[in-house]
Write a protein that holds these residues in place. Structure first.
Motif, PDB file in Angstrom:
ATOM      1  N   GLY A 241       0.812  -1.215   0.000  1.00 20.02           N
ATOM      2  CA  GLY A 241       0.000   0.000   0.000  1.00 20.02           C
ATOM      3  C   GLY A 241       0.842   1.260   0.000  1.00 20.02           C
ATOM      4  O   GLY A 241       2.059   1.238   0.226  1.00 20.02           O
ATOM      5  N   GLY A 242       0.144   2.347  -0.282  1.00 18.35           N
ATOM      6  CA  GLY A 242       0.823   3.613  -0.534  1.00 18.35           C
ATOM      7  C   GLY A 242       1.493   4.235   0.685  1.00 18.35           C
ATOM      8  O   GLY A 242       2.539   4.867   0.552  1.00 18.35           O
TER       9      GLY A 242
ATOM     10  N   VAL B 236      -1.662  -2.269 -11.779  1.00 11.39           N
ATOM     11  CA  VAL B 236      -0.915  -2.678 -10.576  1.00 11.39           C
ATOM     12  C   VAL B 236      -1.726  -2.222  -9.374  1.00 11.39           C
ATOM     13  O   VAL B 236      -1.946  -1.023  -9.205  1.00 11.39           O
ATOM     14  CB  VAL B 236       0.466  -1.973 -10.517  1.00 11.39           C
ATOM     15  N   SER B 237      -2.185  -3.156  -8.572  1.00  8.26           N
ATOM     16  CA  SER B 237      -2.992  -2.776  -7.401  1.00  8.26           C
ATOM     17  C   SER B 237      -3.093  -3.932  -6.433  1.00  8.26           C
ATOM     18  O   SER B 237      -3.106  -5.079  -6.861  1.00  8.26           O
ATOM     19  CB  SER B 237      -4.433  -2.462  -7.811  1.00  8.26           C
ATOM     20  N   ARG B 238      -3.228  -3.609  -5.158  1.00  7.40           N
ATOM     21  CA  ARG B 238      -3.627  -4.646  -4.209  1.00  7.40           C
ATOM     22  C   ARG B 238      -4.939  -5.247  -4.713  1.00  7.40           C
ATOM     23  O   ARG B 238      -5.725  -4.565  -5.362  1.00  7.40           O
ATOM     24  CB  ARG B 238      -3.883  -4.026  -2.826  1.00  7.40           C
TER      25      ARG B 238
ATOM     26  N   GLY C  85      -0.682  -7.734  -8.512  1.00 10.80           N
ATOM     27  CA  GLY C  85      -1.071  -7.261  -7.191  1.00 10.80           C
ATOM     28  C   GLY C  85      -0.418  -8.068  -6.109  1.00 10.80           C
ATOM     29  O   GLY C  85       0.042  -9.192  -6.329  1.00 10.80           O
ATOM     30  N   GLY C  86      -0.373  -7.479  -4.954  1.00 11.31           N
ATOM     31  CA  GLY C  86       0.091  -8.212  -3.784  1.00 11.31           C
ATOM     32  C   GLY C  86      -0.944  -7.981  -2.719  1.00 11.31           C
ATOM     33  O   GLY C  86      -2.088  -7.637  -3.023  1.00 11.31           O
TER      34      GLY C  86
ATOM     35  N   PRO D 274       5.018  -8.055  -1.571  1.00 11.46           N
ATOM     36  CA  PRO D 274       4.891  -6.588  -1.513  1.00 11.46           C
ATOM     37  C   PRO D 274       6.210  -5.839  -1.639  1.00 11.46           C
ATOM     38  O   PRO D 274       6.223  -4.618  -1.724  1.00 11.46           O
ATOM     39  CB  PRO D 274       4.246  -6.335  -0.137  1.00 11.46           C
TER      40      PRO D 274
ATOM     41  N   HIS E  48       9.523  -4.084  -5.765  1.00 13.74           N
ATOM     42  CA  HIS E  48       9.537  -2.728  -6.330  1.00 13.74           C
ATOM     43  C   HIS E  48      10.158  -2.675  -7.724  1.00 13.74           C
ATOM     44  O   HIS E  48       9.604  -2.069  -8.642  1.00 13.74           O
ATOM     45  CB  HIS E  48      10.264  -1.775  -5.381  1.00 13.74           C
TER      46      HIS E  48
ATOM     47  N   GLU F 247     -10.818   5.926  -4.314  1.00 14.44           N
ATOM     48  CA  GLU F 247      -9.364   5.972  -4.202  1.00 14.44           C
ATOM     49  C   GLU F 247      -8.984   7.081  -3.238  1.00 14.44           C
ATOM     50  O   GLU F 247      -9.673   8.108  -3.178  1.00 14.44           O
ATOM     51  CB  GLU F 247      -8.775   6.259  -5.595  1.00 14.44           C
TER      52      GLU F 247
ATOM     53  N   GLU G  10       3.045   6.893 -10.463  1.00 18.00           N
ATOM     54  CA  GLU G  10       4.160   5.996 -10.814  1.00 18.00           C
ATOM     55  C   GLU G  10       4.172   5.724 -12.317  1.00 18.00           C
ATOM     56  O   GLU G  10       5.224   5.738 -12.967  1.00 18.00           O
ATOM     57  CB  GLU G  10       4.028   4.667 -10.062  1.00 18.00           C
TER      58      GLU G  10
HETATM   59  N1  UDP Z   1       2.070  -1.882  -4.895  1.00 22.52           N
HETATM   60  C1  UDP Z   1       3.090  -2.819  -4.857  1.00 22.52           C
HETATM   61  N2  UDP Z   1       2.786  -4.110  -5.102  1.00 22.52           N
HETATM   62  C2  UDP Z   1       1.541  -4.506  -5.432  1.00 22.52           C
HETATM   63  C3  UDP Z   1       0.499  -3.555  -5.473  1.00 22.52           C
HETATM   64  C4  UDP Z   1       0.813  -2.242  -5.201  1.00 22.52           C
HETATM   65  O1  UDP Z   1       4.254  -2.476  -4.586  1.00 22.52           O
HETATM   66  O2  UDP Z   1       1.342  -5.694  -5.659  1.00 22.52           O
HETATM   67  C5  UDP Z   1       2.418  -0.497  -4.603  1.00 22.52           C
HETATM   68  C6  UDP Z   1       2.155   0.440  -5.752  1.00 22.52           C
HETATM   69  O3  UDP Z   1       3.249   0.418  -6.655  1.00 22.52           O
HETATM   70  C7  UDP Z   1       1.975   1.756  -5.011  1.00 22.52           C
HETATM   71  C8  UDP Z   1       1.306   1.338  -3.719  1.00 22.52           C
HETATM   72  O4  UDP Z   1       1.618  -0.047  -3.544  1.00 22.52           O
HETATM   73  O5  UDP Z   1       3.221   2.330  -4.705  1.00 22.52           O
HETATM   74  C9  UDP Z   1      -0.197   1.499  -3.797  1.00 22.52           C
HETATM   75  O6  UDP Z   1      -0.539   2.807  -3.529  1.00 22.52           O
HETATM   76  P1  UDP Z   1      -1.906   3.418  -4.003  1.00 22.52           P
HETATM   77  O7  UDP Z   1      -1.973   4.795  -3.456  1.00 22.52           O
HETATM   78  O8  UDP Z   1      -2.015   3.284  -5.493  1.00 22.52           O
HETATM   79  O9  UDP Z   1      -3.020   2.477  -3.379  1.00 22.52           O
HETATM   80  P2  UDP Z   1      -3.287   1.863  -1.914  1.00 22.52           P
HETATM   81  O10 UDP Z   1      -2.793   0.446  -1.994  1.00 22.52           O
HETATM   82  O11 UDP Z   1      -2.543   2.703  -0.916  1.00 22.52           O
HETATM   83  O12 UDP Z   1      -4.775   1.912  -1.778  1.00 22.52           O
END
Ligand code: UDP
Length: 407
Positions: free
Chosen positions: A41-42, A222-224, A253-254, A286, A289, A309, A317
């Motif tokens: 997460g961010g 790319v997202s959780r 995603g992770g 996670p 990077h 969001e 990114e």
């Molecule tokens: N991210 C990651 N691996 C994943 C999914 C997301 O490293 O499998 C990172 C993504 O590159 C970003 C952050 O997690 O830097 C997600 O931040 P964002 O504000 O987009 O969403 P949040 O997950 O905080 O709701």
């Protein structure tokens, strides 16, 4: 890890000079950041880089992560969804579990810092211990409060009111509160493994190692695995154009340690993509990077089809890598994407599929969006701007009655 001086080349020398000037006013102060996950997460993404740089500038900074059991994270995920405007069944027992975990954490936490910076709802109630402490308390809310569920918000609000100020990521997230609300957008670190420039050979090596074929253009999100990121909507959008474009969809995603729903949503995505050989769903640890950096660079179009969001760091990114981005017009995303200038904003599955096709068919337009996006991020969403805003906030919070502060 990059040191402050290295940012001169990418952010501009005057930006670094200004940071050093402001930091001079804060030398020797101590700062404590508290959030609920060290990875994923961010928020974790930002703190990882911000804390060492603040230390380098002479503001002694610590970062603590609260501890909680499964029940606590189930409750805080409900809070998260409810504050984003989703309907949730929150019971008196849930509120009690939240209070109990807060109290357990208070026993073990050293809150002795000039500034206590609490991130998001999970640790928000720690502020109940501030009575008697002479330090400044700031609540950093990273989520979209514009449709907050009134029940959960009225539970959290008395805690929020105990802070000196509340920081939000977009104007629409402001609430009726008796404390100052400050707009500060998050940021990306241009020199981290997630965002630094990569050689083509590095990108190729990662794609080969992850066995992601690159013979067709890649459309990537790319997202959780979180329903509010709408992975199933992305799959539906892609399926509807699959017969008329040559492309692959990649969902990467992770999970985050404080998100108990990830596995279920991942399964839902697998189910929606069943039998589709041009859809790749990849779960990565996670800490991947460099892998995410390479995947974003190897993609032709990036999606962030969120339904809600906070800010959406993944958008900045991708823009930083000069990619055309199609994203949901929610939360902090419209600050990053000016429609048809620095990317594309969409409101539906149909909108997402229309623009995926358009961008694949109009590479010159797609490239222009990406170029504009990169400059927009350089001016507004780099870590250096974020550091400046936080330091100004610390200075302002020390002088709550001052009308202006002379630097
Ligand atoms: N991210 C990651 N691996 C994943 C999914 C997301 O490293 O499998 C990172 C993504 O590159 C970003 C952050 O997690 O830097 C997600 O931040 P964002 O504000 O987009 O969403 P949040 O997950 O905080 O709701």
């Amino acid at each position: 890890m990059a040191r402050l001086e290295e940012y001169r080349a990418v952010a501009g020398s005057d930006v670094i000079d200004e940071l050093l000037l402001i930091a001079e006013r804060l030398k020797g102060r101590t700062l404590l950041h508290v959030n609920s996950t060290a990875v994923g997460g961010g928020v974790a993404e930002i703190l990882n880089r911000m804390v060492p740089l603040l230390n380098e500038m002479g503001i002694t900074s610590r970062w603590e992560v609260i501890k909680g059991g499964e029940a606590f994270y189930a409750v805080t995920k409900k809070f998260h969804n409810a504050l984003h405007g989703d309907r949730q069944e929150v019971t008196p027992g849930d509120y009690q579990a939240y209070e109990e975990t807060t109290d357990e954490n208070l026993n073990g936490l050293d809150l002795g810092a000039d500034f206590v910076f609490i991130h998001d709802p999970q640790p928000a109630a720690l502020v109940k211990k501030r009575a008697g402490l002479k330090n400044r308390w700031l609540w950093r809310c990273h989520i979209d409060l514009s449709h907050a569920d009134p029940g959960v918000w009225s539970f959290l609000r008395p805690y929020v009111e105990k802070y000196d100020a509340c920081v939000v990521s977009a104007p629409a997230f402001a609430q009726k509160l008796p404390i100052p609300q400050i707009l500060i957008a998050p940021s990306i670190d241009p020199l981290s493994d997630k965002n630094r420039d990569l050689e083509d050979s590095e990108v190729r090596a990662v794609m080969e190692r992850l066995r992601i074929p690159t013979d067709k253009p890649l459309i990537t999100q790319v997202s959780r695995f979180d329903r509010l990121k709408d992975p199933v909507g992305v799959i539906r959008a892609f399926k509807s154009i699959r017969s008329s474009v040559e492309a692959r969809l990649l969902l990467v995603g992770g999970s985050a340690a404080d998100d108990p729903e990830g596995v279920q949503v991942y399964q839902e995505a697998l189910e929606a993509a069943k039998g589709e050989e041009d859809i790749i769903i990849l779960a990565l640890p996670p800490t991947s990077h460099l892998e995410i950096n390479a995947i974003q660079r190897a993609s032709s179009v990036i999606l962030q089809k969120s339904l809600r969001e906070g800010f959406g760091l993944t958008v900045s990114e991708a823009l930083w890598k000069g990619k055309p981005v199609i994203a949901g017009a929610v939360g902090g995303i419209p600050q990053q994407i000016i429609h048809k200038q620095s990317g594309i904003l969409v409101h539906s599955v149909e909108g997402a599929s229309y623009w995926m096709k358009q961008l694949l068919q109009q590479p010159a337009f797609a490239r222009k969006l990406g170029e504009n996006g990169r400059e927009h991020v350089r001016s507004n969403f780099l870590l250096t701007r974020h550091l400046r805003d936080y330091m100004l906030l610390f200075l302002a919070s020390e002088k709550p009655d001052a009308e202006f502060i002379r630097l």
